[in-house]
Design an enzyme around this catalytic site. Structure first.
Site, mmCIF file in Angstrom:
data_model
loop_
_atom_site.group_PDB
_atom_site.id
_atom_site.type_symbol
_atom_site.label_atom_id
_atom_site.label_comp_id
_atom_site.label_asym_id
_atom_site.label_seq_id
_atom_site.Cartn_x
_atom_site.Cartn_y
_atom_site.Cartn_z
ATOM 1 N N ARG A 38 8.128 -2.425 -3.623
ATOM 2 C CA ARG A 38 7.065 -1.441 -3.794
ATOM 3 C C ARG A 38 7.557 -0.105 -3.239
ATOM 4 O O ARG A 38 7.639 0.090 -2.034
ATOM 5 C CB ARG A 38 5.806 -1.897 -3.055
ATOM 6 C CG ARG A 38 4.541 -1.183 -3.480
ATOM 7 C CD ARG A 38 3.405 -1.510 -2.529
ATOM 8 N NE ARG A 38 3.574 -0.829 -1.257
ATOM 9 C CZ ARG A 38 3.214 -1.310 -0.080
ATOM 10 N NH1 ARG A 38 2.683 -2.512 0.022
ATOM 11 N NH2 ARG A 38 3.401 -0.602 1.021
ATOM 12 N N HIS B 182 0.767 0.932 -0.646
ATOM 13 C CA HIS B 182 -0.053 -0.166 -1.168
ATOM 14 C C HIS B 182 -1.205 0.393 -2.000
ATOM 15 O O HIS B 182 -1.519 -0.115 -3.066
ATOM 16 C CB HIS B 182 -0.600 -1.002 -0.013
ATOM 17 C CG HIS B 182 -1.669 -1.960 -0.410
ATOM 18 N ND1 HIS B 182 -1.406 -3.130 -1.097
ATOM 19 C CD2 HIS B 182 -3.019 -1.916 -0.248
ATOM 20 C CE1 HIS B 182 -2.541 -3.766 -1.329
ATOM 21 N NE2 HIS B 182 -3.533 -3.058 -0.826
ATOM 22 N N TYR C 248 5.383 1.714 8.432
ATOM 23 C CA TYR C 248 5.959 0.370 8.576
ATOM 24 C C TYR C 248 7.209 0.122 7.742
ATOM 25 O O TYR C 248 7.950 -0.816 8.020
ATOM 26 C CB TYR C 248 4.911 -0.699 8.241
ATOM 27 C CG TYR C 248 4.243 -0.539 6.885
ATOM 28 C CD1 TYR C 248 4.834 -1.054 5.737
ATOM 29 C CD2 TYR C 248 3.028 0.120 6.760
ATOM 30 C CE1 TYR C 248 4.235 -0.913 4.497
ATOM 31 C CE2 TYR C 248 2.419 0.267 5.521
ATOM 32 C CZ TYR C 248 3.016 -0.252 4.398
ATOM 33 O OH TYR C 248 2.421 -0.098 3.175
#
Length: 347
Positions: A251, A255, A264
């Site tokens: 990805r 998100h 992160y």
């Protein structure tokens, strides 16, 4: 195989034609621009939220193009390009993101939860993993009725931690159901890394516990995904049971529009995966095949950018749903008490 899912697919040994590859490339580029525009609209306050598929375009389109038009798709919230593959117009996607009066579900579902019944694309739901048992149930029902269809269900690797996933795999194995589980292992379930989702050596291996085969494929390689999924679809259609496919991808974006992946994700890891951008890899493959030229690429980008912008503008110009839609579609025929409530509301 047909890129709009209207013709009989090829045999597993056959390759995508030049025209099919070029069309799939165009859809990947169009999806990339669609993601950018939808994110921009969310930042402007025009839509509530958005979940993109940046970096996963090859996995999504490569899998869906292995199906026939009669096959049913149970998507997650990143498969925006599948309705386009099956002939849905871009404006329809924007209608739903905005929740305008032309939206098929009249603004009732949140933006990522589109639904296109006429192309066998089932409505997405917010709870993670509910689509797994639904896909198995439809596949089982079709087999009982003698319908020659396959279902394909999409999810990220995080959804495999849900109980619905294991229930569905168990029944798929017991019933030998004609279903393909397509898991996009993009590395992250929001901020939880894949390594914290399971102690198994892979997600594909989980199928073995339920009595059928799992496969791993490079999710950024369009052709590899297509071939792997075509084998699984043909196997299911012949009555030889389900398959779990783990497409390893990444990805490249957040998100959702409420997420900040910089908190992160390792920047070095992201940079490394950008070198394996599925659009870039397909361009390289097309060059080797003699399908690519600089003019072709620029033409595709210009056309895709223009189509996305025009579709967004048209959707933004649509009026909002009328207030009466609050009372419609609750029942097949509106009962007396809802009619009374609607009259009171109107007054």
């Amino acid at each position: 195989m047909s890129i709009r899912g209207t013709e009989k697919p090829k045999t597993a040994e056959e390759r995508l034609t030049e025209a099919e590859i070029k069309r799939l490339y165009e859809l990947m580029v169009k999806t990339r621009f669609f993601n950018e525009k939808a994110t921009s609209l969310q930042r402007q306050g025009r839509i509530h939220n958005f979940l993109g598929c940046l970096g996963q375009e090859a996995a999504i389109l490569g899998s869906a193009c292995a199906l026939e038009a009669k096959d049913w798709i149970f998507p997650s919230y990143r498969e925006h390009s599948i309705p386009l593959l099956r002939g849905i117009r871009l404006k329809e996607l924007f209608n739903h993101l905005i929740g305008n009066g032309a939206d098929r579900v009249k603004g009732r579902n949140i933006p990522p939860e589109y639904s296109f019944r006429d192309v066998n694309c089932v409505s997405i739901s917010a709870p993670v993993g509910t689509q797994f048992p639904q896909a198995v149930g439809v596949a089982r029902a079709a087999r009982i009725k003698g319908h020659d269809i396959v279902t394909m269900v999409y999810a990220g690797e995080g959804a495999t931690s849900e109980g619905d996933f294991h229930v569905a795999l168990n029944f798929a194995g017991v019933w030998n159901a004609p279903v393909v589980f397509f898991i996009q292992n993009n590395g992250w379930a929001i901020s939880v890394p894949a390594g914290q989702q399971t102690a198994s050596e892979s997600f594909a291996i989980k199928a073995e516990a339920y009595g059928f085969k799992g496969e791993i494929v490079d999710g950024n390689d369009l052709t590899a995904v297509y071939k792997t999924c075509l084998r699984a679809v043909k196997k299911a259609r012949k009555g030889e049971g389900p398959t779990l496919i783990e497409a390893r991808t990444y990805r490249l974006g957040p998100h959702s529009t409420s997420d900040d992946p910089k908190l992160y994700q390792d920047e070095i890891e992201v940079i490394a995966w950008k070198t394996r951008d599925p659009i870039l890899l397909l361009e390289q493959s097309m060059r080797k095949l003699g399908y690519w030229s600089k003019d072709f690429g620029e033409q595709i980008r210009q056309r895709a950018r223009q189509e996305v912008q025009e579709a967004a503008n048209q959707a933004l110009a649509e009026p909002l749903p009328t207030r009466e839609t609050l009372f419609q579609d609750v029942y097949h025929e509106m009962p007396w008490h809802l009619r009374e409530q609607m009259k009171e509301f109107q007054a």
